[in-house]
Design an enzyme around this catalytic site. Structure first.
Site: not given
Length: 174
Positions: A57, A83, A139, A155, A157-159
């Site tokens: 991705v 996803n 999340s 994680y 920060a990315s979400k």
């Protein structure tokens, strides 16, 4: 329906559900062996149709190939399920540049690239009426961080980025 991260967990569950409901599903993952092994049992089930495709991705070229293959095979894309996700359990001080870039490339850049290449196809759907659905997996860590992300700053920060991109896309393309 294109589903990323389809070899395991929520992605695989989405493949099974969508196929059972009669959808034509393109199940993608970067782990070809797992994708084939885990999705194969459902390919011949009654209901929809499942095609598997390799997709990292974080790579624009991979996205372009999957989108082109899907349009050539099925004529359009009605649903994108972003996803695929990655997680490194490290806090602010322990996270390296490589850790940060790796998680952001999958969790944030991957979502952006998916929308970037699928939205133009959706805009042509249904005689130019631009119908389609994009489901971006986020999340609670995007809102709370800390304990909810098992200590993974990248994680969370990315979400958070996924949440912001989802709101942006809804405002511009809904």
């Amino acid at each position: 329906v294109i589903i990323t991260g389809a070899a395991h967990g929520m992605g695989l569950s989405g493949v099974k559900l969508m196929a059972r409901e009669g959808a034509k599903v393109v199940a993608t993952d970067h782990r070809h062996g797992d994708l084939e092994k885990n999705v194969q049992p459902y390919i011949d089930d009654d209901g929809g149709e499942i095609t598997t495709a390799m997709l990292d991705v974080s790579k624009a070229d991979d996205w372009q190939k999957v989108v082109q293959m899907t349009v050539e095979k099925y004529g359009t894309i009605d649903v994108l399920v972003n996803n695929a996700g990655a997680h490194v359990t490290k806090g602010i001080l322990e996270t390296s540049n490589d850790d940060w870039n790796s998680i952001m490339n999958v969790n944030a850049k991957g979502v952006w690239l998916g929308m970037k290449y699928v939205i133009p196809v959706m805009m042509k759907n249904n005689d130019g009426k631009g119908k389609g659905s994009i489901i971006n997996t986020s999340s609670v860590a995007a809102l709370m961080g800390g304990y909810s992300d098992a200590g993974s700053v990248s994680y969370s920060a990315s979400k958070g980025a996924v949440d912001a991109m989802t709101r942006h896309a809804a405002q511009w393309y809904a």
